[in-house]
Design an enzyme around this catalytic site. Structure first.
Site, short mmCIF file in Angstrom:
data_model
loop_
_atom_site.label_atom_id
_atom_site.label_comp_id
_atom_site.label_asym_id
_atom_site.label_seq_id
_atom_site.Cartn_x
_atom_site.Cartn_y
_atom_site.Cartn_z
N ALA A 1 9.58 13.98 61.39
CA ALA A 1 9.25 15.04 60.57
C ALA A 1 8.18 14.17 59.57
O ALA A 1 7.07 14.74 59.54
CB ALA A 1 10.18 15.70 59.73
N GLY B 1 1.21 32.53 67.51
CA GLY B 1 -0.34 32.48 67.49
C GLY B 1 -0.73 31.91 69.00
O GLY B 1 -0.28 30.64 69.41
N GLU C 1 25.67 7.70 77.89
CA GLU C 1 24.09 7.30 77.74
C GLU C 1 23.83 6.73 79.23
O GLU C 1 24.25 6.02 79.71
CB GLU C 1 24.19 6.50 76.67
CG GLU C 1 22.83 5.74 76.67
CD GLU C 1 21.63 6.44 76.43
OE1 GLU C 1 20.63 6.33 77.25
OE2 GLU C 1 21.69 7.45 75.94
N GLY D 1 5.98 32.24 63.70
CA GLY D 1 6.60 33.48 64.18
C GLY D 1 8.15 33.54 63.96
O GLY D 1 8.86 34.65 64.17
N ARG D 2 8.74 32.73 63.43
CA ARG D 2 10.03 32.74 62.92
C ARG D 2 10.19 33.60 61.68
O ARG D 2 9.12 33.77 60.97
CB ARG D 2 10.76 31.49 62.36
CG ARG D 2 10.89 30.28 63.44
CD ARG D 2 11.44 28.90 62.81
NE ARG D 2 11.45 28.15 63.75
CZ ARG D 2 12.39 27.58 64.65
NH1 ARG D 2 13.49 28.25 64.71
NH2 ARG D 2 12.44 26.57 65.38
N GLU E 1 24.25 11.50 65.36
CA GLU E 1 24.48 12.24 64.02
C GLU E 1 25.41 13.35 64.23
O GLU E 1 26.49 13.51 63.59
CB GLU E 1 23.13 12.89 63.69
CG GLU E 1 22.48 11.77 63.08
CD GLU E 1 21.03 12.23 62.36
OE1 GLU E 1 20.41 11.40 61.67
OE2 GLU E 1 20.81 13.53 62.37
N GLY F 1 21.17 8.91 71.49
CA GLY F 1 20.13 8.56 70.57
C GLY F 1 20.53 9.21 68.90
O GLY F 1 21.46 9.41 68.87
N LYS G 1 21.67 17.54 58.12
CA LYS G 1 21.98 16.53 57.03
C LYS G 1 23.15 17.09 56.18
O LYS G 1 24.04 16.61 55.48
CB LYS G 1 20.93 16.47 56.26
CG LYS G 1 19.73 15.57 56.98
CD LYS G 1 20.19 14.24 57.68
CE LYS G 1 19.40 13.92 58.85
NZ LYS G 1 19.21 14.76 60.21
N HIS H 1 21.34 -4.76 38.69
CA HIS H 1 22.45 -5.06 39.42
C HIS H 1 23.60 -4.15 38.64
O HIS H 1 23.49 -3.93 37.41
CB HIS H 1 22.89 -6.70 39.09
CG HIS H 1 24.47 -7.13 39.29
ND1 HIS H 1 24.89 -7.20 40.52
CD2 HIS H 1 25.43 -7.27 38.36
CE1 HIS H 1 25.97 -7.80 40.66
NE2 HIS H 1 26.43 -7.45 39.40
#
Length: 462
Positions: free
Chosen positions: A317, A115, A199, A34-35, A183, A178, A51, A441
């Protein structure tokens, strides 16, 4: 009305991968979304855009703190927030258009709209009903609500709102320590915001290795993040474009108030199955609203499968992708398989944090005899040269057989390094197998080899 072998509901990482794999196996396939764009939460408002901002803000951090040390001198860059958001949106566009291309390449029909399943073998989108021999529910998840906290996605935001703020806040309160909270808290801290993380539990990243937790918290505090642990948020009030967060410390029940320009609610996610019609069909759900499936991702209703965040297991994911491929293979008559014991998890802060397999606490609870081999990035030449020597690699092995049971990394490129151990675990390798494998190395990956050596006679460079 069209007829398909497989209709996938949802085009996130699980859904679009399931659709592609089904099409590759010769099944006539459609995907309902639907997006306006494909890719689900991950590509549009989750993994990928976060990210992009983590990368951009890390470059700023490097310019401000490490460039001069390397002889790169000049005025520190300023932040053009509008341009940074534009860069983030461009990254989203490239990825979502890539999924469209893959759908066309594999002759997958994108049925645009939301849907539902009115009856077995039918998928309704708008006014049209399509026949499907098999249906895969891949509807993903949404942020969980917090009592007493009303989200407006402007002042009080979820991860979605945090990715498109009108300006960089002076002060941000993050509720939840979390992955998402740490992030995005890191992003805004690097961009100049004062960030405080509240937390409920007494540790950050509660499911991770205890030693990693402790080290990770210290590193984040050095970077400017502040933590209030063991605190229960009572509510958030907004007024005049600002917020006040009220919380109680569990140790003494004392009440405190924290002012903020933006409050990020990062208290977890829950399966999203609203409007799909599962309950009317009689599809069994767990007490937490997850779809019950068997070992082959089948629900209790014939021909209906479910994968990803909509079912039990870590909301990752890549876990959804594996299940998507496996479910498509089962439908095609093949032996779909997911090894749930070898699913890595990663936090994309700097340094990154990654883990796979068992923690020390889990092994102790099982009563299993084990050894731990540990190596600090302080002993890694590449890490020291790149101002990235914080952290360590820890490998856990069976005491008798030396078989690898888990690995926990905090350090540079941890999210990439962990896969060396994932592959080793998939093949039932021992720490000695990793230790005897030549590593180039100088690379960060040498730290993994050294940790493997530490499971035996000892690391070389420590």
């Amino acid at each position: 009305m069209a007829s398909y072998d497989v209709i996938v509901i949802g085009s996130g990482p699980g859904g679009y991968v399931a659709a592609i794999r089904a099409a590759q196996l010769g099944l006539k396939t459609a995907c309902v979304e639907g997006r306006e764009t494909l890719g689900g939460t991950c590509l549009n408002i989750g993994c990928i855009p976060s990210k992009a901002l983590l990368h951009a803000s890390h470059q700023l951090h490097e310019a401000e703190h490490n460039f001069a040390k390397m002889g790169l001198k000049g005025k520190s860059p300023s932040v053009d927030w509008k341009q940074m958001l534009s860069y983030k949106d461009d990254v989203i566009g490239q990825n979502t258009k890539g999924i469209e291309f893959l759908f066309k390449k594999n002759k997958i029909d994108w049925i645009k709209g939301w849907g539902s399943i009115p009856e077995k073998g039918k998928v309704k989108v708008g006014d049209e009903v399509h026949d499907a021999k098999n249906i895969i529910v891949a509807t993903g998840s949404v942020p969980t609500a917090l009592p007493g906290v009303e989200v407006d996605e402007k002042i009080v935001v979820t991860s979605e709102g945090a990715l498109k703020l009108g300006k960089i806040p002076r002060k941000m309160v993050v509720i939840g320590a979390g992955v998402i909270g740490l992030e995005l808290g890191s992003v805004y801290s690097r961009l100049g915001a004062e960030v405080k993380v509240i937390e409920f539990l007494d540790t950050i990243t509660p499911t991770m290795d205890a030693e990693v937790q402790k080290s990770f918290k210290k590193i984040l505090e050095k970077q400017g993040l502040a933590f209030v642990l063991g605190a229960a948020v009572q509510g958030v009030e907004t007024s005049g474009g600002k917020a006040k967060v009220t919380y109680k410390l569990r140790k003494d029940d004392s009440e405190h108030v924290e002012d903020a320009d933006v409050v990020l609610v990062a208290t977890g996610r829950k399966p999203y199955t609203d409007g799909v019609g599962l309950e009317a069909l009689g599809v069994e759900l767990t007490d937490r609203g997850m779809i019950k499936t068997d070992d082959h991702w089948r629900t209790n209703i014939e021909g209906i499968y479910a994968i990803g965040d909509a079912i039990a297991g870590p909301m990752l994911a890549h876990k959804a992708e594996d299940e998507g491929m496996a479910a498509a293979e089962v439908i095609a008559g093949k032996a779909g398989h997911v090894n749930y014991g070898v699913i890595p998890s990663v936090i994309y802060t700097h340094p990154e944090v990654a883990s796979v397999g068992k923690t020390e606490a889990e092994l102790k609870d099982e009563g299993r005899a084990f050894k731990a081999g540990k190596f600090s990035f302080m002993g890694n030449g590449r890490a020291k040269a790149n101002f990235a020597a914080d952290g360590f690699v820890k490998i856990l092995v069976d005491k008798d057989t030396d078989r690898i049971l888990g690995c926990h990394i905090i350090g540079p490129s941890a999210g990439d390094l962990i896969h060396e151990i994932c592959v080793a675990m998939e093949f039932g390798a021992s720490a000695e197998d990793v230790a005897l494998t030549c590593h180039a190395h100088p690379t960060y990956s040498e730290a993994v080899r050294e940790a493997a050596l530490a499971c035996g006679d000892g690391a070389i460079h420590m």
